[in-house]
Design a protein around this motif. Sequence first.
Motif, mmCIF file in Angstrom:
data_model
loop_
_atom_site.group_PDB
_atom_site.id
_atom_site.type_symbol
_atom_site.label_atom_id
_atom_site.label_comp_id
_atom_site.label_asym_id
_atom_site.label_seq_id
_atom_site.Cartn_x
_atom_site.Cartn_y
_atom_site.Cartn_z
ATOM 1 N N TYR A 36 0.900 -1.273 0.019
ATOM 2 C CA TYR A 36 -0.135 0.474 -0.201
ATOM 3 C C TYR A 36 0.960 1.284 -0.107
ATOM 4 O O TYR A 36 1.682 1.056 0.223
ATOM 5 N N ASP A 37 0.427 2.425 -0.478
ATOM 6 C CA ASP A 37 1.419 3.798 0.102
ATOM 7 C C ASP A 37 1.110 3.726 1.263
ATOM 8 O O ASP A 37 2.322 3.990 1.856
ATOM 9 N N PHE A 38 0.342 4.046 2.287
ATOM 10 C CA PHE A 38 0.654 3.928 3.812
ATOM 11 C C PHE A 38 -0.601 2.960 4.818
ATOM 12 O O PHE A 38 -1.184 2.617 4.205
ATOM 13 N N ILE A 39 0.444 3.149 5.581
ATOM 14 C CA ILE A 39 -0.248 2.099 6.562
ATOM 15 C C ILE A 39 -0.446 2.367 7.903
ATOM 16 O O ILE A 39 0.196 2.850 8.030
ATOM 17 N N ILE A 40 -1.663 1.881 8.276
ATOM 18 C CA ILE A 40 -2.580 3.123 9.567
ATOM 19 C C ILE A 40 -2.339 2.089 10.314
ATOM 20 O O ILE A 40 -3.314 1.499 10.247
ATOM 21 N N VAL A 41 -1.759 1.696 11.621
ATOM 22 C CA VAL A 41 -1.923 0.843 12.515
ATOM 23 C C VAL A 41 -2.603 1.284 13.757
ATOM 24 O O VAL A 41 -2.316 2.465 14.571
ATOM 25 N N GLY A 42 -3.735 0.788 13.878
ATOM 26 C CA GLY A 42 -5.655 1.718 14.447
ATOM 27 C C GLY A 42 -6.238 2.860 14.550
ATOM 28 O O GLY A 42 -5.804 3.097 13.546
ATOM 29 N N SER A 43 -7.456 2.391 14.487
ATOM 30 C CA SER A 43 -8.769 2.702 14.389
ATOM 31 C C SER A 43 -9.577 3.908 15.385
ATOM 32 O O SER A 43 -10.294 4.222 15.019
ATOM 33 N N GLY A 44 -8.604 4.291 16.168
ATOM 34 C CA GLY A 44 -9.129 5.448 16.872
ATOM 35 C C GLY A 44 -9.140 6.816 16.587
ATOM 36 O O GLY A 44 -9.169 6.549 15.452
ATOM 37 N N PRO A 45 -9.522 7.696 17.277
ATOM 38 C CA PRO A 45 -9.941 8.336 16.875
ATOM 39 C C PRO A 45 -8.364 8.915 15.987
ATOM 40 O O PRO A 45 -9.345 10.137 14.849
ATOM 41 N N ALA A 46 -7.473 9.177 16.460
ATOM 42 C CA ALA A 46 -5.977 9.041 15.582
ATOM 43 C C ALA A 46 -5.834 8.920 14.541
ATOM 44 O O ALA A 46 -6.015 9.477 13.507
ATOM 45 N N LEU A 66 -3.761 1.399 4.393
ATOM 46 C CA LEU A 66 -4.361 0.852 4.899
ATOM 47 C C LEU A 66 -4.327 1.008 6.222
ATOM 48 O O LEU A 66 -3.752 1.308 6.256
ATOM 49 N N ILE A 67 -5.779 0.581 7.138
ATOM 50 C CA ILE A 67 -6.000 0.725 8.075
ATOM 51 C C ILE A 67 -5.771 -0.724 8.837
ATOM 52 O O ILE A 67 -6.546 -2.091 8.297
ATOM 53 N N GLU A 79 4.959 5.051 3.727
ATOM 54 C CA GLU A 79 5.068 5.650 5.340
ATOM 55 C C GLU A 79 4.068 4.255 6.114
ATOM 56 O O GLU A 79 3.274 4.486 5.658
ATOM 57 N N VAL A 80 4.826 3.790 7.046
ATOM 58 C CA VAL A 80 4.126 3.551 8.154
ATOM 59 C C VAL A 80 4.008 4.529 9.292
ATOM 60 O O VAL A 80 4.889 4.930 9.452
ATOM 61 N N ILE A 81 2.477 4.603 9.433
ATOM 62 C CA ILE A 81 1.993 5.143 11.143
ATOM 63 C C ILE A 81 0.906 4.734 12.078
ATOM 64 O O ILE A 81 0.263 4.138 11.592
#
Length: 569
Positions: free
Chosen positions: A5-15, A33-34, A256-258
């Motif tokens: 993916y372009d960006f991977i986000i770990v966590g689906s809370g408010p942030a 990707l979340i 990036e990984v976030i």
Amino acid sequence: MSTEYDFIIVGSGPAGSAVAYGLGQSAKKPKILILEAGGPNDDKNLRVDGQRWLTFMNKDMNWGYKTVPQPQAGNRELDYSRGKGIGGSSAINFGVFTVGAKGDYDEWARIVGDDSFNWEHAHQRIKQLETFHPETPAGLDVSKYVAPSPTDHGVSGPLDVGFAAEWEKDLLPALDIFEKAGFPLNPDHNSGNPIGASVLISSAHKGVRSTSGDLLSKLSDNVTIKTNSTVTRVILDGKKAVGVEIDGVRYLASKEVILSAGSLDTPRILMHSGIGPEEQLSKYDIPTVLAAPALGKGLRDHAFTPLVYKRTPESGSGRSSFYGVANKDAADAALEQWKIDGTGPWAKYACEMGVGYFKFNEKFTSSPEFLALPAAEQAYLNHETVPHYEVLTHFPIHWFIPNFPDDNLDYACLLVFLYNAQTSGTVELQSSDPSVPLLFDPKFLESEFDRKAAVESLREVLRLAESPAFAKDTVGTIAAPAFNSTDDELLAYWQGTISSSWHMTGTAKMGKPGDEDAVVDNDFRVVGIEGLRIADMSVVPVLASCHTQSVAYVTGLTLAEKIVKEYCL
């Protein structure tokens, strides 16, 4: 196996959801990707506003964390709950939507040397995210208590916030009691200046809880969400993050990984990736990729203690609404009504509260404990908008005290919140197994300042409880110290009743280049690692003067703005 993916986000809370919302709506629609460790939380019945206090106890939605034994709390392990599943803690919190003080955000900007974090910019992000519903119950004259300026609120964001359709009968009289006791009123606690007593704005509308999942529902097919996916580590190519791993499956990020797993779990992922304090990593045979001694330090949190008074039936906190759901048949009927049109007892019971933010007088700010603080911290705490303590009314504490007697249901509960805690706690490794939580030690009440502030805040709220306007309807004490208690007795009450407010902050702090306590820079980048950023409460360098879900939303959207600009999205 791997998927890119372009960006991977770990966590689906408010942030994390706010990061995804900001990136997902950008013109170039990057592939996102979340990854969420918990489930989808997609049952509408989990959104019942009047059950916000019960959802908190849902074990399928709560990691159920505990602190290590706290010496200043009788060596008890205190509840340290965090939300699990889509929405993160916004799916289980108590629905308080307060945004804090102008001074909080301006202090954040000062600490990190970046005006993009100041109140002017943060306020715009809050307005971008919210749809504020100013409606109040018909037939009530609320002009004295509720007068928000339209310029302070958003009207088209994905997050519905506002007031309950029905209010407890003693809500406005309770605010009158504050005023008569010398506490000011505030017609809008979300204006940037929260000082005063207000009608609470909640993250709910028409009987339905709002969560950060509402942001994700607005995204298009360039965003993929995977639930029940617990990230164990970041995949590093040297000192560059290229993806994450889940049960041996690799997900790769071309950009990036976030990490947005929160103050308690983001440090865990980093440490098991070889980023963190060397002595902890070596103890558990984790090869060090980057020595980051500040990671896991700087933990701060708000705490509270309850005052509970038995009241006359006419002045209790609206028990009539409770009786509408007091037994299983009534509760089931109320739920069926809620399912039909979002009304009934489950759309009003304990859905509206009063909240007050106040400052101590000069006696406190000239005390040895206050004057021992660094000059910059004193200046911040003296800012006209920064409160020193909070009071929350109408808390349904009978759901939290085992075997609470029915004959005490006519009661008033005041929660007293300790703000600006100076104690710095830790989160630390306790296993080489990445599925094992860290050790959480907030070190509640271990600083002299915190003990002083705790005693003085409790004394101030006891003054309210002893005021003629309140005391005339009090018929007994259920849980509270005596008005004439000594400082030692008030501290002992705190120690016997203290609870976390679940506002964990600062375990991967943001700072300027060269700051010894900084883990990320003002662009959210992990210092020393390419392609890895953190956006959650762990990076926030101030303990904001509010219930912090709003700050987490702002944090995520701020990073999204920075990434959109940097990558010309």
